[in-house]
Design a protein around this motif. Structure first.
Motif, mmCIF file in Angstrom:
data_model
loop_
_atom_site.group_PDB
_atom_site.id
_atom_site.type_symbol
_atom_site.label_atom_id
_atom_site.label_comp_id
_atom_site.label_asym_id
_atom_site.label_seq_id
_atom_site.Cartn_x
_atom_site.Cartn_y
_atom_site.Cartn_z
ATOM 1 N N VAL A 383 0.836 -1.197 0.000
ATOM 2 C CA VAL A 383 0.000 0.000 0.000
ATOM 3 C C VAL A 383 0.870 1.246 0.000
ATOM 4 O O VAL A 383 1.995 1.214 0.482
ATOM 5 N N GLY A 384 0.343 2.307 -0.551
ATOM 6 C CA GLY A 384 0.974 3.609 -0.375
ATOM 7 C C GLY A 384 1.493 4.241 -1.636
ATOM 8 O O GLY A 384 1.550 5.456 -1.751
ATOM 9 N N GLU A 385 1.895 3.415 -2.578
ATOM 10 C CA GLU A 385 2.453 3.953 -3.824
ATOM 11 C C GLU A 385 2.505 2.810 -4.829
ATOM 12 O O GLU A 385 2.391 1.641 -4.445
ATOM 13 N N PRO A 386 2.693 3.159 -6.093
ATOM 14 C CA PRO A 386 2.832 2.075 -7.075
ATOM 15 C C PRO A 386 4.066 1.243 -6.739
ATOM 16 O O PRO A 386 5.073 1.778 -6.282
ATOM 17 N N ASP A 408 -2.045 -5.751 -3.968
ATOM 18 C CA ASP A 408 -1.595 -4.373 -4.149
ATOM 19 C C ASP A 408 -2.830 -3.498 -3.989
ATOM 20 O O ASP A 408 -3.664 -3.408 -4.888
ATOM 21 N N THR A 409 -2.956 -2.878 -2.820
ATOM 22 C CA THR A 409 -4.208 -2.219 -2.451
ATOM 23 C C THR A 409 -4.137 -0.722 -2.714
ATOM 24 O O THR A 409 -3.333 -0.017 -2.113
ATOM 25 N N TRP A 410 -5.000 -0.233 -3.589
ATOM 26 C CA TRP A 410 -5.053 1.213 -3.836
ATOM 27 C C TRP A 410 -6.184 1.840 -3.034
ATOM 28 O O TRP A 410 -7.333 1.388 -3.115
ATOM 29 N N TRP A 411 -5.837 2.841 -2.275
ATOM 30 C CA TRP A 411 -6.850 3.595 -1.526
ATOM 31 C C TRP A 411 -6.199 4.837 -0.966
ATOM 32 O O TRP A 411 -5.027 5.111 -1.247
ATOM 33 N N GLN A 412 -6.939 5.602 -0.174
ATOM 34 C CA GLN A 412 -6.465 6.906 0.305
ATOM 35 C C GLN A 412 -7.022 7.204 1.696
ATOM 36 O O GLN A 412 -8.009 6.582 2.108
ATOM 37 N N THR A 413 -6.411 8.170 2.355
ATOM 38 C CA THR A 413 -6.958 8.633 3.636
ATOM 39 C C THR A 413 -8.458 8.917 3.476
ATOM 40 O O THR A 413 -9.269 8.593 4.339
ATOM 41 N N ASP A 499 -5.381 10.918 -8.563
ATOM 42 C CA ASP A 499 -4.448 9.980 -9.198
ATOM 43 C C ASP A 499 -4.761 9.803 -10.687
ATOM 44 O O ASP A 499 -5.909 9.876 -11.100
ATOM 45 N N ILE A 511 -2.425 2.226 -11.335
ATOM 46 C CA ILE A 511 -2.324 3.600 -10.836
ATOM 47 C C ILE A 511 -0.970 4.159 -11.277
ATOM 48 O O ILE A 511 0.065 3.528 -11.056
ATOM 49 N N ARG A 514 0.164 10.566 -8.658
ATOM 50 C CA ARG A 514 -0.626 11.781 -8.490
ATOM 51 C C ARG A 514 -0.538 12.654 -9.734
ATOM 52 O O ARG A 514 0.517 12.769 -10.346
ATOM 53 N N ASN A 520 4.767 11.813 -3.170
ATOM 54 C CA ASN A 520 4.613 10.633 -2.335
ATOM 55 C C ASN A 520 6.013 10.185 -1.912
ATOM 56 O O ASN A 520 6.738 9.556 -2.668
ATOM 57 N N ARG A 525 2.196 11.151 2.055
ATOM 58 C CA ARG A 525 1.768 12.252 1.209
ATOM 59 C C ARG A 525 2.304 13.572 1.695
ATOM 60 O O ARG A 525 2.260 13.873 2.882
#
Ligand code: 6R9
Length: 647
Positions: A383-386, A408-413, A499, A511, A514, A520, A525
Motif C-alpha cells: 500500500v501507499g504507492e505504485p 496491491d491495495t489502492w486507496w487513500q486517507t 491519481d 495507478i 498523483r 509521495n 503524502r
C-alpha cells in the motif's frame, strides 16, 4: 516475473470468495447498493438497526454523504465488547517493542476491554464528553490503540498526529480541531533511540489555549519537563477510576475521527470519517482483501498516525475479532532482519507493508530474509504507492517464496479502506496493478482535460469514482466548501482521487501516481505547497518551488528550487540550515533531498510558476521540456539546467 499470477489453489479452497463469487457479488453491489449494504451492515452490532441505508449525492455543489443515517452503534463495543463472549482470552493485540529484548506483550480481548474502559474513564475525568476532540501524539504502543478506542467509547473524536511531525504541525492540529486533551508519552523509542515526545508537546502547547490538558503515558521513564497545571500521568489517573465504562450510543454519521492529510494546495486538511460506514468498510475490506480467518495473525507495519494504521491495525482487525500485530520499531534495527524476525516469532499469516520498505530491505540483501522461518506467511500486501517490478519480484520470490499472493491495495486517507485491490482467492494478480474494484466501488477513467468518460475498456486518464461507498470521508473538518472544491469541482458528478491511471484490456487498473501537486515520499503524502511555505518562512528565502523526483528507495524525493533574498549568498551551511528548517517546521519526512539555488524561477507572464518544467529538470529529462514560449523569461530555464543540483 510473469505477467499474471493466478490465485494459489490452496488459498482458493479456503478463501472467503472465489472468482465467480466476486463477479456475482460485485454485480449485486452496484445493481442494488441499498440491498447490498443493508445486508453487509449485519456484520456490525447495532444499538439501533438502521432503516435507511444510503443517502448520498455527488451532484455539484450539493455534495452530501450519509450512510445508515438513523442507525446507532458504538465502535469500541463492536471492536471489543461483542467479542468477549467467545474470545475474551484470545489475543487481540500482539505488541512488539522497539527493542526485541524487552519482550512482546499479548493483550487479550479481556485486557483490551479493561484498559480501554479505564482510559475512557480518565478522559471523562478530564472533562471530555461526546463530540469533544482529543489529539493523540504517540509512539506505537498499545496505549495508542486504547486511546483511539477510549475516545470511540465515550463519543469523543480522535485526531492522531504522526509522532514524527514537528511541534508546529502538532500545534496547528490541536488548534485546528480545538482539542481539549492531547495524549502522548514521555518518549518514543525507535531504532534504539528515543525522541522526547513530551518536549514537542510542551513546545506545541505554548501556542495553544491554556486549558488544553495533556495525558502522558510513561513509556521510557526518561526525564521530562512537567507542566503542573495541565499534565496528568495516565498510570496515576488510572489508579482512581473504575475498569468498566458504558459505551455511548452514537449515530452512524457522528464523526469517529479526524485525520489530517496533505493536498495540492494550502495546509493539510482534516479528513472526517464517521462511525457506521467507516467501521463497516474497514472490517469488510480487512476480511476480504487479506482473506482473514479466525486464528490468523495479521500484521500491518504502518504507524497509527496514518490512515493505514487506523483501518488495518486497529479498526478493521478488531471489528473482525482478529489478532493484530502492533510494532513499535523500524525494519532495520537491530538489523535488517527485524521484520522477518517478528514474522517468525509471532507466526504472522498476513503481512502488509509499503513498497518503500520493500525497496529498502531489498537493498540489504536476501540473506536477512533467508535466515528466518517465514513458513507461516500466506499472503503479502502492499500500500501507499505504485510498486515497481523489481520490488514486486523480490517480495514475491524472496519473502513469499513464490507461493503467497500479493495484494496491491489502492486507496487513500479519504476513502477509509481499499477501493481497488485484488481479492486473493478471486482475482489473478498482475505485478504493478491494483487490479479490480472492491464491492460497491465504481471507478471511471476520465480524459484529464475534457473530463469525458472513457468508455473503451482500454483507457488512460484520471481516476474518479462514480458513486459513494460507506467508508468515504464525509467532509473536511470545519470547511465543507473545501471538501466540495477539492474532490468534486474538477470533474462534476464524480469523486476525484487526484491519481492518474490506466485501464488495460482485461479491465485491470494501473495507478500511475498523483496528477496534482502532491508528492509521495516513502508512501507518505506531502503537499509541495507545505514545503514551499516552510522554506519561505526562513528569513534568507525570497521564493521557493518544490517538486518530486524519482528516488530509488523513497519512490519520490523532494527537490527544492530556492531563490534567496537580495544580499544573501548561497553556501553549503545555508543549504543544511534550510534542510533543518523544513525538518523543524514540518517533520523529518519533509526534509528536502535536493536544494538548487535558483536566481529566478520559470514563470508565465501572469506570474504562475511552471512546475511542469521544474519537474522535468529535477527528473533530468530535458528532451521533454515542452513549450517554454509562454515564459516571461525563457533564459531562466537554461540557467536552471546548467546548475542542476541532483544526481
Ligand atoms: C492508503 C494511503 C494516498 C495516495 C493515493 C496514491 C498513493 C496508495 C497505492 C497508491 C499506487 C497503490 N497510493 N496506495 N498508488 N498503488 N496501491 O496510502 O493513503 O496516505 O492518503 O495516500 O497514495 O497516489 O492517492 P494516503
Amino acid at each position: 516475473m510473469k505477467d499474471i499470477y493466478e490465485p494459489v489453489p490452496e488459498l482458493v479452497a479456503r478463501a472467503h470468495i472465489d472468482a465467480a463469487g466476486y463477479e456475482a457479488k460485485y454485480a449485486a453491489s452496484v445493481a442494488d447498493p441499498e440491498a447490498f449494504w443493508a445486508e453487509e451492515a449485519k456484520r456490525l452490532d447495532w444499538i439501533k438497526t438502521p432503516t435507511k441505508v444510503k443517502n448520498t449525492s455527488f451532484a455539484y455543489p450539493d455534495i452530501s454523504i450519509k450512510w445508515f443515517e438513523d442507525g446507532e452503534l458504538n465502535v469500541a463495543a463492536n471492536c471489543i465488547d461483542r467479542h468477549l463472549e467467545t474470545r475474551a482470552e484470545q489475543t487481540a493485540i500482539i505488541w512488539e517493542p522497539d527493542n526485541p529484548e524487552e519482550g512482546a506483550q499479548h493483550i487479550t480481548y479481556r485486557d483490551l476491554h479493561t484498559n480501554v474502559c479505564k482510559m475512557a474513564n480518565v478522559l471523562k475525568d478530564l472533562g471530555v464528553t461526546k463530540g469533544d476532540r482529543v489529539v493523540l501524539y504517540m509512539p506505537m504502543i498499545p496505549q495508542a490503540a486504547y486511546a483511539m478506542l477510549a475516545c470511540a467509547r465515550i463519543g469523543a473524536i480522535h485526531s492522531i498526529v504522526f509522532a514524527g511531525f514537528s511541534s508546529d504541525a502538532l500545534a496547528n492540529r490541536v488548534n485546528g480541531s480545538q482539542a481539549k486533551v492531547v495524549i502522548t508519552a514521555d518518549g518514543a523509542p525507535r531504532g534504539g533511540r528515543a525522541t522526547n515526545l513530551k518536549d514537542n508537546v510542551n513546545q506545541a502547547l505554548l501556542h495553544c489555549d491554556d486549558s488544553v490538558k495533556c495525558l502522558v503515558v510513561r513509556r521510557t521513564g526518561q526525564q521530562i519537563a512537567w507542566r503542573p497545571e495541565g499534565d496528568v500521568w495516565l498510570h496515576e489517573a488510572e489508579a482512581n477510576v473504575a475498569d468498566t465504562c458504558e459505551p455511548v450510543a452514537m449515530n452512524a454519521e457522528d464523526p469517529l475521527f479526524i485525520l489530517y492529510t496533505s493536498g495540492s494546495t494550502g495546509m493539510p486538511k482534516g479528513v472526517v470519517h464517521t462511525t457506521g460506514g467507516y467501521l463497516l468498510y474497514a472490517a469488510m475490506t480487512h476480511q476480504y482483501t487479506f482473506d482473514y480467518h479466525d486464528g490468523d495473525v495479521f500484521w500491518c507495519t504502518a504507524d497509527v498516525g496514518w490512515v493505514t494504521g487506523h483501518s488495518y491495525i486497529v479498526y478493521g482487525p478488531l471489528a473482525n475479532g482478529a489478532t493484530t500485530v502492533m510494532f513499535e520499531g523500524v525494519p532495520t534495527w537491530p538489523d535488517a532482519s527485524r521484520f522477518w524476525q517478528v514474522c517468525e516469532k509471532h507466526k504472522v499469516t498476513q503481512f502488509y507493508t509499503a513498497p518503500t520498505a520493500i525497496r529498502a530491505l531489498m537493498g540489504k540483501g536476501k540473506e536477512w530474509v533467508e535466515g528466518c522461518d517465514l513458513s507461516s506467511i500466506r499472503l503479502l500486501g502492499t500500500v501507499g504507492e505504485p510498486i515497481n517490478p523489481e520490488a514486486w519480484a523480490w517480495y514475491n520470490d524472496v519473502v513469499g517464496k513464490g507461493n503467497c499472493p500479493i495484494v496491491d491495495t489502492w486507496w487513500q486517507t479519504e476513502t477509509g479502506g481499499h477501493l481497488i485491490t485484488p481479492l486473493p482467492g478471486a482475482i489473478a494478480a498482475k505485478p504493478g496493478s491494483a487490479t479490480k474494484p472492491f464491492f460497491g466501488v465504481q471507478p471511471e477513467v476520465l480524459d484529464a482535460t475534457t473530463g469525458e468518460v472513457q468508455t473503451e475498456t482500454q483507457a488512460e486518464g484520471v481516476l474518479v469514482i462514480k458513486d459513494s461507498w460507506p467508508g468515504q470521508m464525509r467532509t473536511v473538518w470545519g470547511d465543507h466548501d473545501r471538501f466540495v472544491k477539492t474532490y468534486f469541482s474538477d470533474y462534476k458528478g464524480y469523486y476525484f482521487s487526484g491519481d492518474g491511471c490506466r485501464r488495460d484490456a482485461d479491465g485491470y487498473y494501473w495507478i500511475t501516481g498523483r496528477v496534482d501537486d502532491v508528492i509521495n515520499v516513502s508512501g507518505h503524502r506531502m503537499g509541495t505547497a507545505e514545503v514551499e511555505s516552510a522554506l519561505v518562512a526562513h528569513s534568507a528565502v525570497s521564493e521557493a518551488a518544490v517538486v518530486g523526483f524519482p528516488h530509488d528507495i523513497k519512490g519520490q524525493g523532494i527537490y527544492c528550487y530556492v531563490t534567496l533574498m537580495e544580499g544573501q549568498e548561497p553556501s553549503d551551511a545555508l543549504l543544511v540550515e534550510l534542510q533543518n528548517h523544513v525538518r523543524t517546521e514540518i517533520g523529518p519526512i519533509a526534509k528536502p533531498d535536493v536544494i538548487q539555488w535558483a536566481p529566478g524561477l520559470p514563470k508565465t507572464r501572469s506570474g504562475k510558476i511552471m512546475r511542469r518544467i521544474l519537474r522535468k529538470i529535477a527528473e533530468n529529462d530535458y528532451g521533454a521540456l515542452g513549450d517554454t514560449s509562454t515564459l516571461a523569461d525563457p533564459s531562466v530555464v537554461d540557467d536552471l539546467i546548467a546548475n542542476r543540483a541532483g544526481t
